[in-house]
Scaffold this motif. Structure first.
Motif, short mmCIF file in Angstrom:
data_model
loop_
_atom_site.label_atom_id
_atom_site.label_comp_id
_atom_site.label_asym_id
_atom_site.label_seq_id
_atom_site.Cartn_x
_atom_site.Cartn_y
_atom_site.Cartn_z
N ALA A 269 8.01 3.66 10.06
CA ALA A 269 8.38 3.71 8.43
C ALA A 269 7.17 2.82 7.58
CB ALA A 269 9.63 3.57 8.39
N PHE A 270 7.34 1.60 8.19
CA PHE A 270 6.15 0.87 7.44
C PHE A 270 4.65 1.20 7.51
CE2 PHE A 270 9.63 -1.95 6.22
CZ PHE A 270 9.09 -2.69 5.35
N ILE A 271 4.47 1.61 8.64
CA ILE A 271 3.04 2.15 8.82
C ILE A 271 2.70 3.42 7.92
CG2 ILE A 271 1.58 3.55 10.30
CD1 ILE A 271 2.43 1.73 12.44
N ASN A 272 3.79 4.36 7.82
CA ASN A 272 3.69 5.55 6.97
C ASN A 272 3.66 5.30 5.61
OD1 ASN A 272 3.62 7.32 9.27
ND2 ASN A 272 5.75 7.76 9.16
N TRP A 273 4.40 3.93 5.17
CA TRP A 273 4.55 3.53 3.86
C TRP A 273 3.30 2.81 3.25
CZ3 TRP A 273 7.83 -1.07 2.08
CH2 TRP A 273 7.78 -1.07 0.63
N LEU A 274 2.76 1.88 3.98
CA LEU A 274 1.74 1.01 3.65
C LEU A 274 0.39 1.55 4.14
CD1 LEU A 274 3.64 -2.55 4.08
CD2 LEU A 274 3.32 -1.05 1.95
N GLY A 275 0.43 2.23 5.30
CA GLY A 275 -0.94 2.42 5.90
C GLY A 275 -1.09 1.99 7.08
N PRO A 276 -1.62 2.44 8.15
CA PRO A 276 -2.05 1.93 9.56
C PRO A 276 -2.83 0.72 9.53
CG PRO A 276 -2.80 4.00 9.46
CD PRO A 276 -2.07 3.93 8.09
#
Length: 484
Positions: A269-276
């Motif tokens: 969820a955080f990767i999708n939100w903030l970017g990988p």
């Protein structure tokens, strides 16, 4: 390479940007020149109270400018900071102090024995603020850990208190803005805040973590780098979506989480939100014998991993109970060691190490490596639940529970069972009264094999992890055993 003693680093930055802000804490702030002068005064006051080269100084202060000033004042005397929680009960604090045998205790006067003390809010205004003679502590820090035994021990870092102003420390930037929302007496936030200041960053501290406040601070101060633990991440994710999305986080270039396993759904969820490219993870112990790092891009290709051993720094191997190395894919105890010739990265006071043949060392975690050398965590060896002959790793069950709407955190422990040996008991911290046991069990039944499902569930209204993301399953288990 420009190596500078920590007794000199504040002066280094004060010479370059005296009137820039060094630390922000709630509504307070201090410039580099003010911090340099304040710590010179404190150092002289500490010296008058008996602090000398390589002494320990116990620092029992809450998060804030005063905490960091006490640490740098200690380093200016060539001494070693030994941080502890300011809210420790007297008995526990005295047990730590008796191990450390400090020359000075800062932040409280409630200590046993004939020790030098200075209270919180101590002023050293009567002392000179002139530059101090250069002195470098032999031990960078001495932090406290209860470990798996529940008894306190000190983990001393036997490396000189110096920093390199030209070589980056992990992903911490230079002369930017860094947010550290964790408790400074824990190793991760302590090192993150100290390294941030050593690299000339404006460092943002908070008294206590608050999910929305963290987002507001990122936007307000254009934070480029921050430290968090999965508990904080989940609290942020549990905010109403309009609240979470209303803040501008575009300044954030690096978001590092560590200190506890992160549920894969939350990480994704955080990767999708903030970017990988923004999300990073670090795994390792305070002992520093080794660590792994993984980027968001790598994690997407190795879902659930905490990364690979940092090349040139450490090695990782997985051993079974007989001490034999295990092949990729098989769960065993995780051992690490520094690369050959690196020397010891820590020493204990109050405990024995787990070092075995050839320098391999373990902090008690279980896991496995894949074919590409990526490490996957299972759980703490001491927390493993043996139920009817099957191994159950609490972290796996907790990750499934934490994904249920309305759950803030959970703890899974093994309780005695006449037939099975142990059974799975789940303690669940909820923020929604409508969460029911039947709903949760139905949810878990779709995610966990039957033998891993909790046989009992206990709902509570208080956080089960501290602000550093630490979960004390041993204590939770003992508390419930006492009531049986």
């Amino acid at each position: 390479m420009a190596v500078i003693s920590l007794s000199r680093i504040l002066g280094f930055w004060a010479d370059q940007k005296p009137d820039d802000t060094a630390i922000v804490h709630d509504d307070d702030s201090i410039t580099w020149i003010e911090l340099e002068r304040k710590t010179n005064q404190l150092a002289r006051a500490y010296a008058e109270r008996g602090v000398g080269q390589d002494d320990f100084v116990t620092i029992a202060l809450p998060n804030g400018i005063e905490f960091m000033a006490a640490c740098f004042a200690t380093w200016k005397l060539g001494a070693t900071p030994q941080p502890v929680s300011s809210s420790l009960p007297r008995l526990e604090r005295n047990a730590i102090v008796s191990l450390a045998k400090p020359a000075l205790v800062v932040g409280t006067e409630e200590v046993d024995g004939d020790l030098s003390v200075v209270p919180a809010g101590f002023s050293a205004e009567g002392f000179s603020s002139d530059e101090m003679p250069e002195r470098t502590a032999s031990n960078l820090k001495a932090v406290t850990s209860g470990g798996s035994t529940g008894r306190p021990k000190l983990i001393v870092t036997p490396v000189p208190a110096v920093c390199d102003t030209e070589t980056p420390n992990l992903i911490i930037p230079y002369e930017s803005t860094v947010l550290v929302p964790g408790p400074l007496y824990h190793n991760g936030p302590f090192m993150w805040a100290g390294s941030s200041l050593c690299q000339g960053n404006r460092t943002i501290l908070v008294t206590r973590f608050d999910a929305e406040q963290s987002l507001r601070l990122i936007e307000q101060y254009q934070v480029s780098c921050m430290y968090m633990v999965p508990t904080m991440m989940q609290r942020i994710w549990n905010l109403p979506e309009p609240t979470r999305l209303k803040y501008d986080l575009s300044s954030l270039k690096a978001f590092m989480h560590m200190a506890a396993p992160c549920p894969p759904w939350l990480k994704e969820a955080f990767i999708n939100w903030l970017g990988p490219d923004v999300v990073w993870e670090l795994y390792g112990g305070t002992e520093g014998q080794g660590f792994t790092i993984i980027t968001g891009q790598e994690w997407l290709a190795h879902r659930g991993s905490v990364g690979r051993a940092v090349e040139g720094f450490c090695e990782i191997a997985i051993f079974d109970e007989k001490g034999s190395a295990l092949p990729p894919g098989e769960i065993g105890e995780i051992f690490m060691r520094p690369v050959s010739g690196a020397g010891s990265t820590y020493k204990y006071i109050g405990a024995e190490t787990n070092i075995i043949e050839d320098g391999w060392d373990s902090i008690g975690d279980m896991g496995y490596l894949d074919e590409d050398g990526y490490l996957y965590l299972a759980d703490r060896r001491t927390d493993l639940i043996l139920c009817g002959g099957a191994n159950i790793y609490p972290a796996e069950v907790e990750a499934a529970i934490d994904a249920f709407p309305g759950v803030r955190s959970s703890a899974v422990i093994g309780l005695p069972h006449d037939d099975l040996g142990s059974y799975v008991h789940a303690i669940v911290d909820v923020d929604a009264a409508e969460v029911s046991e039947s709903q949760l069990m139905e949810f878990l039944g779709e995610r966990l094999v039957r033998y891993k499902l909790p046989r009992s569930i206990e709902f509570v209204g208080d956080s089960l992890r501290d602000d550093a993301g630490k979960l004390r399953r041993k204590l939770l288990r003992e508390q419930r055993l006492d009531k049986r």
